[in-house]
Scaffold this motif. Sequence first.
Motif, PDB file in Angstrom:
ATOM      1  N   TYR A  77     -36.653   8.605 -20.688  1.00 54.00           N
ATOM      2  CA  TYR A  77     -37.640   9.539 -20.548  1.00 54.00           C
ATOM      3  C   TYR A  77     -37.201  10.585 -19.393  1.00 54.00           C
ATOM      4  O   TYR A  77     -36.677  10.106 -18.421  1.00 54.00           O
ATOM      5  CB  TYR A  77     -38.990   8.992 -19.823  1.00 54.00           C
ATOM      6  N   TYR A  78     -37.094  11.963 -19.586  1.00 54.36           N
ATOM      7  CA  TYR A  78     -36.541  12.728 -18.996  1.00 54.36           C
ATOM      8  C   TYR A  78     -37.614  14.163 -18.667  1.00 54.36           C
ATOM      9  O   TYR A  78     -38.676  14.081 -19.371  1.00 54.36           O
ATOM     10  CB  TYR A  78     -35.343  13.591 -19.547  1.00 54.36           C
ATOM     11  N   ASP A  79     -37.233  14.815 -17.719  1.00 54.98           N
ATOM     12  CA  ASP A  79     -38.075  16.032 -17.397  1.00 54.98           C
ATOM     13  C   ASP A  79     -38.175  17.006 -18.855  1.00 54.98           C
ATOM     14  O   ASP A  79     -37.035  17.001 -19.517  1.00 54.98           O
ATOM     15  CB  ASP A  79     -37.934  16.519 -16.131  1.00 54.98           C
ATOM     16  N   LEU A  82     -34.374  18.180 -19.581  1.00 53.27           N
ATOM     17  CA  LEU A  82     -33.524  17.210 -19.468  1.00 53.27           C
ATOM     18  C   LEU A  82     -32.470  17.208 -18.266  1.00 53.27           C
ATOM     19  O   LEU A  82     -31.237  16.700 -18.672  1.00 53.27           O
ATOM     20  CB  LEU A  82     -32.572  17.530 -20.764  1.00 53.27           C
ATOM     21  N   THR A  83     -32.985  17.418 -16.923  1.00 51.89           N
ATOM     22  CA  THR A  83     -31.902  17.423 -15.953  1.00 51.89           C
ATOM     23  C   THR A  83     -32.210  16.351 -15.192  1.00 51.89           C
ATOM     24  O   THR A  83     -31.374  15.708 -14.411  1.00 51.89           O
ATOM     25  CB  THR A  83     -32.210  18.734 -15.155  1.00 51.89           C
ATOM     26  N   CYS A  84     -33.373  15.462 -15.224  1.00 50.81           N
ATOM     27  CA  CYS A  84     -33.551  14.293 -14.290  1.00 50.81           C
ATOM     28  C   CYS A  84     -34.657  13.594 -15.021  1.00 50.81           C
ATOM     29  O   CYS A  84     -35.351  14.014 -16.161  1.00 50.81           O
ATOM     30  CB  CYS A  84     -33.817  14.744 -13.047  1.00 50.81           C
ATOM     31  N   GLY A  85     -34.712  12.348 -14.596  1.00 50.47           N
ATOM     32  CA  GLY A  85     -35.968  11.475 -15.331  1.00 50.47           C
ATOM     33  C   GLY A  85     -37.344  11.884 -15.048  1.00 50.47           C
ATOM     34  O   GLY A  85     -37.630  13.000 -14.304  1.00 50.47           O
ATOM     35  N   SER A  86     -38.124  11.799 -16.103  1.00 49.83           N
ATOM     36  CA  SER A  86     -39.577  12.094 -15.997  1.00 49.83           C
ATOM     37  C   SER A  86     -40.269  11.626 -14.814  1.00 49.83           C
ATOM     38  O   SER A  86     -40.020  10.343 -14.441  1.00 49.83           O
ATOM     39  CB  SER A  86     -40.212  11.597 -17.142  1.00 49.83           C
ATOM     40  N   SER A  87     -40.818  12.478 -14.258  1.00 48.57           N
ATOM     41  CA  SER A  87     -41.727  12.036 -13.068  1.00 48.57           C
ATOM     42  C   SER A  87     -43.150  11.041 -13.746  1.00 48.57           C
ATOM     43  O   SER A  87     -43.649  10.263 -12.962  1.00 48.57           O
ATOM     44  CB  SER A  87     -42.497  13.128 -12.293  1.00 48.57           C
ATOM     45  N   ALA A  94     -45.017  16.519 -19.742  1.00 48.08           N
ATOM     46  CA  ALA A  94     -44.018  16.473 -18.464  1.00 48.08           C
ATOM     47  C   ALA A  94     -42.903  15.664 -18.679  1.00 48.08           C
ATOM     48  O   ALA A  94     -41.969  15.416 -18.013  1.00 48.08           O
ATOM     49  CB  ALA A  94     -44.834  15.800 -17.456  1.00 48.08           C
ATOM     50  N   THR A  95     -43.002  15.066 -20.171  1.00 50.14           N
ATOM     51  CA  THR A  95     -41.609  14.145 -20.597  1.00 50.14           C
ATOM     52  C   THR A  95     -41.131  14.724 -21.837  1.00 50.14           C
ATOM     53  O   THR A  95     -41.784  14.833 -22.865  1.00 50.14           O
ATOM     54  CB  THR A  95     -42.316  12.764 -20.656  1.00 50.14           C
ATOM     55  N   GLN A  96     -39.772  14.820 -21.773  1.00 49.78           N
ATOM     56  CA  GLN A  96     -38.962  14.814 -22.991  1.00 49.78           C
ATOM     57  C   GLN A  96     -38.476  13.363 -23.320  1.00 49.78           C
ATOM     58  O   GLN A  96     -37.833  12.918 -22.627  1.00 49.78           O
ATOM     59  CB  GLN A  96     -37.647  15.756 -22.756  1.00 49.78           C
ATOM     60  N   ARG A  97     -38.950  12.968 -24.587  1.00 48.09           N
ATOM     61  CA  ARG A  97     -38.376  11.544 -25.084  1.00 48.09           C
ATOM     62  C   ARG A  97     -36.810  11.811 -25.787  1.00 48.09           C
ATOM     63  O   ARG A  97     -36.851  12.668 -26.399  1.00 48.09           O
ATOM     64  CB  ARG A  97     -39.391  10.915 -25.815  1.00 48.09           C
TER      65      ARG A  97
END
Length: 107
Positions: A77-79, A82-87, A94-97
């Motif tokens: 799970y990314y933000d 795609l620069t950091c993990g999803s919150s 809010a999530t790019q899988r």
Amino acid sequence: MGGNCIHMLNDQFRQTFVGGRVMMTPGVAAMADEDRRALIDRVRRFDEFTPDNDPYGEHDFGSIDLGGCRYFWKIEYYDPTLTCGSSNASDAAATQRVMTLIRADEY
């Protein structure tokens, strides 16, 4: 909602490949087209989740044996950038899988 919502979002993504990105390691990319299609079909139909392989109930990992080799698939799970993990992995906006298909010996 939490884990149940996450597992529904992960199942939807894994079964359709819509709503995220699918990556593969060099070993998966080098498979014969027919074998890679068979692997992708098995990933999409995967339903062998147990407390041992899915302790958090998120349906984010699986293991498949095909043609004498073992393969894994893993959803992370990314933000949205795609620069950091999803919150919040339960929030699709809010999530790019990102799912990676991996030959086990590459793990």
